[in-house]
Scaffold this motif. Sequence first.
Motif, PDB file in Angstrom:
ATOM      1  N   ASP A  68      39.983 -23.868   3.516  1.00 38.77           N
ATOM      2  CA  ASP A  68      38.769 -23.383   3.487  1.00 38.77           C
ATOM      3  C   ASP A  68      38.880 -22.080   3.701  1.00 38.77           C
ATOM      4  OD1 ASP A  68      36.108 -22.704   3.010  1.00 38.77           O
ATOM      5  OD2 ASP A  68      35.456 -23.520   5.020  1.00 38.77           O
ATOM      6  N   PHE A  69      39.217 -21.147   2.944  1.00 40.07           N
ATOM      7  CA  PHE A  69      39.561 -19.787   3.255  1.00 40.07           C
ATOM      8  C   PHE A  69      38.386 -18.903   3.559  1.00 40.07           C
ATOM      9  CE2 PHE A  69      43.446 -21.531   1.730  1.00 40.07           C
ATOM     10  CZ  PHE A  69      44.257 -20.886   2.242  1.00 40.07           C
ATOM     11  N   ASP A  70      38.685 -17.747   4.618  1.00 45.05           N
ATOM     12  CA  ASP A  70      37.738 -16.834   4.401  1.00 45.05           C
ATOM     13  C   ASP A  70      38.371 -15.476   3.711  1.00 45.05           C
ATOM     14  OD1 ASP A  70      40.109 -16.023   6.006  1.00 45.05           O
ATOM     15  OD2 ASP A  70      39.097 -15.156   7.581  1.00 45.05           O
ATOM     16  N   ASP A  71      37.530 -14.502   3.659  1.00 43.09           N
ATOM     17  CA  ASP A  71      38.022 -13.295   2.650  1.00 43.09           C
ATOM     18  C   ASP A  71      38.085 -11.940   3.588  1.00 43.09           C
ATOM     19  OD1 ASP A  71      38.532 -11.856   0.587  1.00 43.09           O
ATOM     20  OD2 ASP A  71      36.574 -11.380  -0.082  1.00 43.09           O
ATOM     21  N   PRO A  72      39.339 -11.898   4.304  1.00 44.16           N
ATOM     22  CA  PRO A  72      39.544 -10.621   5.256  1.00 44.16           C
ATOM     23  C   PRO A  72      39.679  -9.316   4.594  1.00 44.16           C
ATOM     24  CG  PRO A  72      41.729 -11.910   4.890  1.00 44.16           C
ATOM     25  CD  PRO A  72      40.477 -12.737   4.141  1.00 44.16           C
ATOM     26  N   GLY A  73      38.991  -8.528   4.809  1.00 44.55           N
ATOM     27  CA  GLY A  73      38.985  -7.143   3.834  1.00 44.55           C
ATOM     28  C   GLY A  73      40.459  -6.426   4.230  1.00 44.55           C
ATOM     29  N   SER A  74      41.375  -6.453   5.224  1.00 41.44           N
ATOM     30  CA  SER A  74      42.426  -5.859   5.014  1.00 41.44           C
ATOM     31  C   SER A  74      43.432  -6.453   4.362  1.00 41.44           C
ATOM     32  CB  SER A  74      42.926  -5.684   6.607  1.00 41.44           C
ATOM     33  OG  SER A  74      43.478  -7.107   6.904  1.00 41.44           O
ATOM     34  N   LEU A  75      44.627  -5.343   3.878  1.00 38.80           N
ATOM     35  CA  LEU A  75      45.516  -5.651   3.200  1.00 38.80           C
ATOM     36  C   LEU A  75      46.531  -6.934   4.061  1.00 38.80           C
ATOM     37  CD1 LEU A  75      47.416  -5.514   0.712  1.00 38.80           C
ATOM     38  CD2 LEU A  75      48.484  -3.390   1.754  1.00 38.80           C
ATOM     39  N   VAL A  76      46.689  -6.636   5.196  1.00 34.45           N
ATOM     40  CA  VAL A  76      47.684  -7.598   5.928  1.00 34.45           C
ATOM     41  C   VAL A  76      47.065  -8.925   5.938  1.00 34.45           C
ATOM     42  CG1 VAL A  76      48.199  -7.984   8.357  1.00 34.45           C
ATOM     43  CG2 VAL A  76      48.301  -5.556   7.275  1.00 34.45           C
ATOM     44  N   LYS A  97      44.932 -10.191   3.753  1.00 37.75           N
ATOM     45  CA  LYS A  97      44.974 -10.875   2.311  1.00 37.75           C
ATOM     46  C   LYS A  97      46.471 -11.195   2.062  1.00 37.75           C
ATOM     47  CE  LYS A  97      41.521  -8.016  -0.099  1.00 37.75           C
ATOM     48  NZ  LYS A  97      40.381  -8.994   0.262  1.00 37.75           N
ATOM     49  N   VAL A  98      47.355 -10.702   2.560  1.00 38.69           N
ATOM     50  CA  VAL A  98      48.618 -10.949   2.569  1.00 38.69           C
ATOM     51  C   VAL A  98      49.023 -12.372   3.406  1.00 38.69           C
ATOM     52  CG1 VAL A  98      51.214 -10.476   3.162  1.00 38.69           C
ATOM     53  CG2 VAL A  98      49.695  -8.882   1.731  1.00 38.69           C
ATOM     54  N   GLU A  99      48.431 -12.334   4.394  1.00 35.36           N
ATOM     55  CA  GLU A  99      48.571 -13.535   5.236  1.00 35.36           C
ATOM     56  C   GLU A  99      47.850 -14.692   4.811  1.00 35.36           C
ATOM     57  OE1 GLU A  99      47.758 -16.509   8.596  1.00 35.36           O
ATOM     58  OE2 GLU A  99      46.383 -15.269   7.115  1.00 35.36           O
ATOM     59  N   ARG A 100      46.872 -14.680   4.094  1.00 37.60           N
ATOM     60  CA  ARG A 100      46.346 -15.742   3.543  1.00 37.60           C
ATOM     61  C   ARG A 100      46.949 -16.249   2.140  1.00 37.60           C
ATOM     62  NH1 ARG A 100      44.154 -15.075   7.938  1.00 37.60           N
ATOM     63  NH2 ARG A 100      41.886 -14.877   8.353  1.00 37.60           N
ATOM     64  N   ARG A 101      47.755 -15.467   1.704  1.00 35.44           N
ATOM     65  CA  ARG A 101      48.310 -15.594   0.553  1.00 35.44           C
ATOM     66  C   ARG A 101      49.599 -16.418   1.099  1.00 35.44           C
ATOM     67  NH1 ARG A 101      47.874 -13.514  -4.506  1.00 35.44           N
ATOM     68  NH2 ARG A 101      50.284 -13.896  -5.069  1.00 35.44           N
ATOM     69  N   PHE A 102      50.307 -15.947   2.129  1.00 36.85           N
ATOM     70  CA  PHE A 102      51.350 -16.913   2.714  1.00 36.85           C
ATOM     71  C   PHE A 102      50.657 -18.141   3.306  1.00 36.85           C
ATOM     72  CE2 PHE A 102      53.247 -17.965   6.841  1.00 36.85           C
ATOM     73  CZ  PHE A 102      54.651 -18.324   6.437  1.00 36.85           C
ATOM     74  N   ARG A 103      49.519 -18.234   3.866  1.00 33.95           N
ATOM     75  CA  ARG A 103      49.170 -19.638   4.227  1.00 33.95           C
ATOM     76  C   ARG A 103      48.778 -20.488   3.199  1.00 33.95           C
ATOM     77  NH1 ARG A 103      46.153 -20.963   8.704  1.00 33.95           N
ATOM     78  NH2 ARG A 103      46.599 -18.936   9.803  1.00 33.95           N
ATOM     79  N   ARG A 104      48.514 -19.924   1.878  1.00 37.25           N
ATOM     80  CA  ARG A 104      48.276 -21.052   0.689  1.00 37.25           C
ATOM     81  C   ARG A 104      49.631 -21.551   0.263  1.00 37.25           C
ATOM     82  NH1 ARG A 104      44.162 -17.138  -0.546  1.00 37.25           N
ATOM     83  NH2 ARG A 104      42.188 -18.053  -1.049  1.00 37.25           N
ATOM     84  N   ALA A 105      50.866 -20.778   0.325  1.00 36.65           N
ATOM     85  CA  ALA A 105      52.170 -21.333   0.101  1.00 36.65           C
ATOM     86  C   ALA A 105      52.506 -22.410   1.198  1.00 36.65           C
ATOM     87  CB  ALA A 105      52.885 -20.153   0.145  1.00 36.65           C
ATOM     88  N   ALA A 162      38.223 -16.389  13.702  1.00 37.55           N
ATOM     89  CA  ALA A 162      38.447 -16.159  15.148  1.00 37.55           C
ATOM     90  C   ALA A 162      40.017 -15.982  15.488  1.00 37.55           C
ATOM     91  CB  ALA A 162      38.076 -17.586  15.883  1.00 37.55           C
ATOM     92  N   ILE A 163      40.778 -16.203  14.337  1.00 42.19           N
ATOM     93  CA  ILE A 163      42.309 -16.236  14.582  1.00 42.19           C
ATOM     94  C   ILE A 163      42.460 -14.609  14.235  1.00 42.19           C
ATOM     95  CG2 ILE A 163      44.525 -16.879  13.769  1.00 42.19           C
ATOM     96  CD1 ILE A 163      43.319 -19.917  13.715  1.00 42.19           C
ATOM     97  N   GLY A 164      42.085 -14.294  13.052  1.00 37.80           N
ATOM     98  CA  GLY A 164      42.658 -12.987  12.779  1.00 37.80           C
ATOM     99  C   GLY A 164      43.583 -12.906  12.213  1.00 37.80           C
ATOM    100  N   VAL A 165      44.756 -12.064  11.996  1.00 36.89           N
ATOM    101  CA  VAL A 165      45.775 -11.895  11.219  1.00 36.89           C
ATOM    102  C   VAL A 165      47.031 -11.997  11.890  1.00 36.89           C
ATOM    103  CG1 VAL A 165      44.656 -10.580   9.447  1.00 36.89           C
ATOM    104  CG2 VAL A 165      45.949  -9.607  11.187  1.00 36.89           C
ATOM    105  N   ASN A 166      46.902 -11.735  13.234  1.00 35.94           N
ATOM    106  CA  ASN A 166      48.031 -11.904  14.357  1.00 35.94           C
ATOM    107  C   ASN A 166      47.980 -13.238  15.123  1.00 35.94           C
ATOM    108  OD1 ASN A 166      50.175 -11.501  15.991  1.00 35.94           O
ATOM    109  ND2 ASN A 166      49.551  -9.561  16.642  1.00 35.94           N
ATOM    110  N   LEU A 167      48.708 -14.215  14.866  1.00 36.17           N
ATOM    111  CA  LEU A 167      48.864 -15.258  15.519  1.00 36.17           C
ATOM    112  C   LEU A 167      49.468 -15.307  16.865  1.00 36.17           C
ATOM    113  CD1 LEU A 167      49.677 -17.927  12.472  1.00 36.17           C
ATOM    114  CD2 LEU A 167      47.933 -18.100  13.825  1.00 36.17           C
ATOM    115  N   MET A 168      49.807 -14.168  17.077  1.00 36.61           N
ATOM    116  CA  MET A 168      50.346 -13.971  18.539  1.00 36.61           C
ATOM    117  C   MET A 168      49.473 -13.137  19.575  1.00 36.61           C
ATOM    118  SD  MET A 168      53.258 -15.694  18.613  1.00 36.61           S
ATOM    119  CE  MET A 168      54.542 -15.048  19.880  1.00 36.61           C
ATOM    120  N   ASP A 169      48.549 -12.873  18.929  1.00 35.49           N
ATOM    121  CA  ASP A 169      47.517 -11.873  19.840  1.00 35.49           C
ATOM    122  C   ASP A 169      46.833 -12.796  20.876  1.00 35.49           C
ATOM    123  OD1 ASP A 169      45.755 -10.128  20.693  1.00 35.49           O
ATOM    124  OD2 ASP A 169      44.648  -9.759  18.662  1.00 35.49           O
TER     125      ASP A 169
END
Length: 329
Positions: free
Chosen positions: A244-252, A254-262, A293-300
């Motif tokens: 169940d995906f959100d729709d982040p506005g940043s390019l980073v 969107k790339v992270e979510r594509r990676f997550r789908r893979a 809540a997580i955002g795009v940087n899992l190390m933050d």
Amino acid sequence: MSAAGTTSPRRGLVLGAGGVLGAAWMIGALAALPEARGWSAGEAEVIVGTSAGSVLTALLSSGVGVPTLVAHQRGERQPVDDPGAGIEFDHDRASGGALPPRPRLGIGSTHLVANAVLHPRRLPLLAALSGLLPHGRGTLAPIGELVRAAAGEEAPWPTAPQALIVAMDYDRGRRVAFGRPGAPPASLPDAVMASCSIPGWYAPMVIGGRRYVDGGTCSPTSLDLLASYRLDEVVVLAPLVSFDFDDPGSLVGKVERRFRRAMTRRVLHESSKVRRGGTQVTVLGPGREDLEAIGVNLMDPRRRLRVLDTSLRTSAAALAEAPTLSAAG
């Protein structure tokens, strides 16, 4: 054996890669497991841990309870009778922060790159690309000390539950499950540090003269390692998987979510291998609210408590509603 003469179900648990925030999310999901599924992590026969999941696997298999993990994340008082009570660990600084230090110059593994060129179909893409990354300068010593403090200085490898810690041989490109029969010998702290050694961020971990890096380069979960166990049930907590995906506005984003789908497709493929043996598999990943809540940087680490609190609230319902995949499903 129960009073009715039936054998208790044999269960397995898989804790995947996902960095600082993935660990916080998994702890929230682990706290929800008993109420949602009627059993706790300590009742699993085997736990497979990769990267961030390897840290939790080591702690759980050493007897540290989930309430202690939750309290530890929050900096609260821990149960006094728990093996993890009193252990000092700075969750916000131990990983080195949200960004890696400047790496060393040069290719990390020329052998792995050559292997990928000669045999392009043998290696997952992420594993092949990891050979191009330079050696990181980050240190995982605080992680090793955490595991050592929980497991004991000379403690044998955990067997109840059995702990499988996944890393990748950095030159051969082969997945290694420390703790599995036939695997190279390693101490639990060393195996965990190997499993967490993100290429380009941390230096490879040397065990027995060989270099190892993050097991997530081979698979986000290595769920398929449990295919031969013929368990009754496996629950997979996979921070890099989502349904169940959100729709982040940043390019980073969107790339992270594509990676997550893979990564989600990869784990579902691994699940099919386990289900062929009759094992029921439940795969849980962060939902839309968790992803926000997580955002795009899992190390933050700045988002860690927000991720934990969100998971404590969302994972109970998600586990209760998550479909259990069977051999026919």
